[in-house]
Scaffold this active site. Structure first.
Site, mmCIF file in Angstrom:
data_model
loop_
_atom_site.group_PDB
_atom_site.id
_atom_site.type_symbol
_atom_site.label_atom_id
_atom_site.label_comp_id
_atom_site.label_asym_id
_atom_site.label_seq_id
_atom_site.Cartn_x
_atom_site.Cartn_y
_atom_site.Cartn_z
ATOM 1 N N LYS A 52 12.935 11.179 104.597
ATOM 2 C CA LYS A 52 13.654 10.307 103.877
ATOM 3 C C LYS A 52 14.781 11.065 102.796
ATOM 4 C CE LYS A 52 10.451 11.715 100.377
ATOM 5 N NZ LYS A 52 10.997 12.045 98.562
ATOM 6 N N ASN A 53 14.090 12.240 103.056
ATOM 7 C CA ASN A 53 15.264 13.464 101.781
ATOM 8 C C ASN A 53 16.731 14.001 102.714
ATOM 9 O OD1 ASN A 53 12.968 13.430 100.313
ATOM 10 N ND2 ASN A 53 11.892 15.780 100.826
ATOM 11 N N ARG A 103 14.136 11.146 90.989
ATOM 12 C CA ARG A 103 14.870 12.032 90.447
ATOM 13 C C ARG A 103 16.307 12.308 91.597
ATOM 14 N NH1 ARG A 103 13.737 16.058 88.499
ATOM 15 N NH2 ARG A 103 14.799 17.453 89.674
ATOM 16 N N ILE A 163 7.384 27.756 95.167
ATOM 17 C CA ILE A 163 8.301 26.473 94.860
ATOM 18 C C ILE A 163 8.582 25.760 93.532
ATOM 19 C CG2 ILE A 163 9.590 24.618 95.778
ATOM 20 C CD1 ILE A 163 9.946 26.995 97.516
ATOM 21 N N ARG A 205 11.449 20.243 87.323
ATOM 22 C CA ARG A 205 12.377 20.588 87.475
ATOM 23 C C ARG A 205 13.754 20.151 86.972
ATOM 24 N NH1 ARG A 205 10.316 15.569 92.226
ATOM 25 N NH2 ARG A 205 11.861 16.933 93.338
ATOM 26 N N PRO A 206 13.648 20.756 86.965
ATOM 27 C CA PRO A 206 15.576 20.861 86.380
ATOM 28 C C PRO A 206 16.549 20.550 87.169
ATOM 29 C CG PRO A 206 14.795 23.099 85.784
ATOM 30 C CD PRO A 206 13.350 22.122 86.641
ATOM 31 N N ILE A 207 18.280 20.484 87.100
ATOM 32 C CA ILE A 207 18.837 20.153 87.122
ATOM 33 C C ILE A 207 19.946 21.176 86.750
ATOM 34 C CG2 ILE A 207 18.267 18.324 87.953
ATOM 35 C CD1 ILE A 207 20.479 17.012 86.473
ATOM 36 N N ASP A 208 19.399 22.271 86.105
ATOM 37 C CA ASP A 208 20.186 23.472 85.671
ATOM 38 C C ASP A 208 20.976 23.929 86.609
ATOM 39 O OD1 ASP A 208 18.492 24.707 86.587
ATOM 40 O OD2 ASP A 208 19.033 26.293 85.405
ATOM 41 N N LEU A 209 21.482 23.820 87.121
ATOM 42 C CA LEU A 209 21.777 24.726 88.739
ATOM 43 C C LEU A 209 22.850 23.405 89.358
ATOM 44 C CD1 LEU A 209 18.483 26.926 90.861
ATOM 45 C CD2 LEU A 209 20.455 27.933 88.564
ATOM 46 N N ASP A 252 6.624 20.663 100.796
ATOM 47 C CA ASP A 252 5.554 19.141 100.586
ATOM 48 C C ASP A 252 5.205 19.795 102.189
ATOM 49 O OD1 ASP A 252 9.159 17.955 100.654
ATOM 50 O OD2 ASP A 252 8.160 18.987 99.341
ATOM 51 N N ARG A 296 6.652 5.594 98.973
ATOM 52 C CA ARG A 296 8.036 6.209 98.329
ATOM 53 C C ARG A 296 8.374 7.537 99.166
ATOM 54 N NH1 ARG A 296 8.646 9.018 92.560
ATOM 55 N NH2 ARG A 296 10.664 9.361 93.878
ATOM 56 N N CYS A 324 8.205 15.992 86.494
ATOM 57 C CA CYS A 324 7.531 15.080 87.404
ATOM 58 C C CYS A 324 5.973 15.810 87.253
ATOM 59 C CB CYS A 324 8.157 14.234 88.590
ATOM 60 S SG CYS A 324 7.820 15.721 89.881
HETATM 61 C C1 EPZ Z 1 13.625 18.636 97.421
HETATM 62 O O1 EPZ Z 1 14.337 18.856 95.773
HETATM 63 C C2 EPZ Z 1 13.155 17.875 97.517
HETATM 64 N N1 EPZ Z 1 13.705 15.984 97.338
HETATM 65 C C3 EPZ Z 1 11.583 17.745 98.028
HETATM 66 O O2 EPZ Z 1 10.764 16.830 98.300
HETATM 67 C C4 EPZ Z 1 10.998 19.450 97.765
HETATM 68 O O3 EPZ Z 1 9.494 19.641 97.268
HETATM 69 C C5 EPZ Z 1 12.269 20.015 97.715
HETATM 70 O O4 EPZ Z 1 14.144 19.697 97.721
HETATM 71 C C6 EPZ Z 1 11.948 21.874 98.191
HETATM 72 O O5 EPZ Z 1 12.065 21.585 99.288
HETATM 73 C C7 EPZ Z 1 14.805 15.742 98.008
HETATM 74 O O6 EPZ Z 1 15.146 16.433 99.096
HETATM 75 C C8 EPZ Z 1 14.837 14.377 97.866
HETATM 76 P P1 EPZ Z 1 14.810 22.052 94.697
HETATM 77 P P2 EPZ Z 1 14.807 19.782 94.846
HETATM 78 O O7 EPZ Z 1 15.508 21.690 93.714
HETATM 79 O O8 EPZ Z 1 15.847 18.988 95.570
HETATM 80 C C9 EPZ Z 1 14.358 24.477 90.982
HETATM 81 C C10 EPZ Z 1 9.311 15.172 98.810
HETATM 82 O O9 EPZ Z 1 8.374 15.366 98.727
HETATM 83 N N2 EPZ Z 1 15.109 24.820 90.219
HETATM 84 O O10 EPZ Z 1 15.162 22.583 95.960
HETATM 85 O O11 EPZ Z 1 14.727 18.608 93.251
HETATM 86 C C11 EPZ Z 1 12.866 23.871 91.052
HETATM 87 O O12 EPZ Z 1 12.084 23.202 89.345
HETATM 88 C C12 EPZ Z 1 9.583 15.732 97.133
HETATM 89 O O13 EPZ Z 1 9.987 15.376 99.692
HETATM 90 C C13 EPZ Z 1 16.130 25.154 89.749
HETATM 91 O O14 EPZ Z 1 15.270 25.084 88.537
HETATM 92 O O15 EPZ Z 1 14.331 20.676 94.784
HETATM 93 C C14 EPZ Z 1 12.353 24.018 91.744
HETATM 94 O O16 EPZ Z 1 11.216 25.087 91.537
HETATM 95 C C15 EPZ Z 1 8.994 16.719 96.458
HETATM 96 N N3 EPZ Z 1 17.376 24.571 88.388
HETATM 97 C C16 EPZ Z 1 13.236 24.371 92.389
HETATM 98 O O17 EPZ Z 1 14.065 25.354 92.441
HETATM 99 C C17 EPZ Z 1 17.946 22.920 89.513
HETATM 100 O O18 EPZ Z 1 19.044 22.997 89.288
HETATM 101 C C18 EPZ Z 1 13.266 23.756 94.047
HETATM 102 O O19 EPZ Z 1 13.664 22.887 93.606
HETATM 103 C C19 EPZ Z 1 17.135 23.095 90.317
HETATM 104 C C20 EPZ Z 1 15.983 22.946 90.646
#
Ligand code: EPZ
Length: 425
Positions: A22-23, A93, A331, A122-126, A309, A401, A117
């Site tokens: 999926k991912n 998201r 995480i 889960r911000p997207i600031d980065l 995960d 999902r 969620c």
């Molecule tokens: C991906 O989410 C996966 N989803 C998630 O899988 C997975 O748990 C996660 O990576 C970690 O491996 C998809 O690939 C669609 P991150 P993502 O950005 O990219 C923080 C599932 O169950 N962060 O790696 O959203 C964030 O809050 C799902 O299939 C910021 O602070 O995760 C988290 O604490 C759930 N700012 C950490 O980084 C940002 O701009 C890792 O998040 C982005 C992230």
């Protein structure tokens, strides 16, 4: 809302086939926006999130056909809109993955800021900071992220992520593919899904090196073209079924998987007493050691270490292991919601901040429980398979999902599980 009714106590036996990841399918579908030519993706799992992602592409004006259930044929030639609306983003998201491709190809993108969620803010600031490094201007307007590329388009840059972000790395890789000049991404996520996306982008004509390592180099090109690509197997579905065999004391063969994509999970489960044999590069044979399961501590980390995960599924397993195990979640800030449901089934778990201490082994008793997110739902199914009596799991739309046909797959290896569809009120 559908529910699952699980009657536990039956060891699983037989063979299970793993579906597409999926991912990986989610960013790969978004990548089709980078070209006006047709991109064909095979082995796309038939799950809700991918249906949502396809609907988003169609909303933007792309043609998205499925000549077969798991084959998507996308042509983003006539893109008329550059906006991922709130009603779609709030349900998934991963819609934010449209940002990078729209910005790179059309110079503009508008995506509703995803809310948090169940598992965290889960911000997207980065993601946004990285787009600014590539020359974009990013603003927040009425809950929407509005991004615009400079005249002449995005410009390659050095992007240094302060935190490892999977979709952040994916978004930048897609945006940089069409930027002028070279981009270097440091502290990039190394998940197999990153490599799979880079494989697709390079087939489309991108010039990406280092995907799967912490440093990725992208030399921007003028345009990207058609490609045909098969999505990698889902490593988390694989890990989930290994735990299903272990927690029921069964013995199963898992086909069409990539053991090398979940080495840390396999290593940890072996430490806990699960006997995992690689019959060939795409097949695992799983059973439990004769002296049963033993507690083993784990901390979730970015790939290649133990994935967040798999944390919920692992916690369910540790309730059946002799001894005390300490599970640290590094995480996400709120990814222990399954613990309270497992406790309702008889588990002994103490939560303190991002640490869960599981006191095994405890016999679990079936109970009505509530799923809160995708992987927590899987954890409750696993616990139900091991519990005495009946477990009724509510809100299983979460599991739909990300797990294709989990009920038929489990029934095919002897699980007593059925989907109860609530008559529409
Ligand atoms: C991906 O989410 C996966 N989803 C998630 O899988 C997975 O748990 C996660 O990576 C970690 O491996 C998809 O690939 C669609 P991150 P993502 O950005 O990219 C923080 C599932 O169950 N962060 O790696 O959203 C964030 O809050 C799902 O299939 C910021 O602070 O995760 C988290 O604490 C759930 N700012 C950490 O980084 C940002 O701009 C890792 O998040 C982005 C992230």
């Amino acid at each position: 809302m559908d529910k699952f009714l699980v009657r536990g106590g039956k060891p699983l036996h037989g063979k299970i086939e793993i579906g597409g990841a999926k991912n990986s399918a989610l960013p790969c579908l978004a990548a089709t926006l980078l070209t006006s030519e047709t991109v064909i993706l095979h082995n796309v799992p038939y799950v809700k999130d991918l249906i949502t992602q396809r609907r988003l592409l169609e909303d933007l004006g792309a043609t998205a056909l499925t000549p077969e259930l798991r084959t998507h044929k996308v042509t983003a030639r006539h893109i008329e809109r550059f906006e991922a609306p709130y009603e779609l983003v709030k349900t998934m998201r991963a819609s934010v993955l449209a940002l990078g491709p729209l910005l790179a190809r059309f110079g503009q993108a508008k995506v509703s800021l995803p809310g948090g969620c169940a598992i965290g803010t889960r911000p997207i600031d980065l993601h946004l900071k990285a787009f600014e490094e590539l020359g974009a201007t990013v603003s927040l307007e009425a809950g929407n992220v509005v991004a615009r590329a400079p005249e002449g388009g995005l410009v390659g840059a050095e992007v240094d992520f302060e935190k490892v972000t999977v979709t952040g790395t994916e978004n930048v890789m897609m945006a940089a593919s069409l930027a002028r000049g070279k981009t270097i991404v440091r502290n990039a996520a190394c998940e197999p899904e990153i490599e799979d996306l880079a494989d697709l982008l390079n087939k489309m004509g991108a010039r990406i090196r280092g995907a799967g390592t912490p440093t990725i180099e992208i030399a921007g090109v003028e345009h990207l073209g058609s490609a045909e690509h098969t999505i990698i197997p889902d490593r988390i579905e694989t890990g989930t079924f290994i735990v299903a065999a272990a927690i029921t004391g069964g013995e199963i063969e898992i086909k069409n998987c990539r053991p090398d994509h979940l080495s840390a999970v396999i290593e940890k489960l072996r430490e806990a007493g699960v006997v995992i044999e690689e019959l060939n590069p795409s097949t695992l044979h799983v059973k439990v050691a004769s002296d049963g399961l033993a507690a083993a501590d784990v901390t979730t980390e970015p790939h290649p270490l133990f994935p967040t995960d798999m944390q919920a599924q692992y916690m369910a397993l540790m309730t059946q292991a002799r001894g005390t195990s300490v599970i640290k979640e590094t995480i996400f800030e709120n990814r222990f919601m399954h613990a309270s449901e497992l406790i309702r089934m008889g588990a002994k778990i103490d939560i303190s901040g991002n640490t869960a201490t599981v006191h095994g082994r405890t016999r679990l008793s079936g109970a009505p429980v509530l799923a809160s997110d995708l992987r927590a739902s899987a954890s409750l199914v696993l616990a139900g398979l091991a519990a005495d009596g009946e477990t009724m799991i509510d809100r299983v739309y979460h599991i739909d999902r990300g797990y294709e046909s989990i009920v038929p797959k489990l029934r095919s290896v002897g699980a007593d599980i059925q989907r109860i569809t609530e008559a529409a009120a």
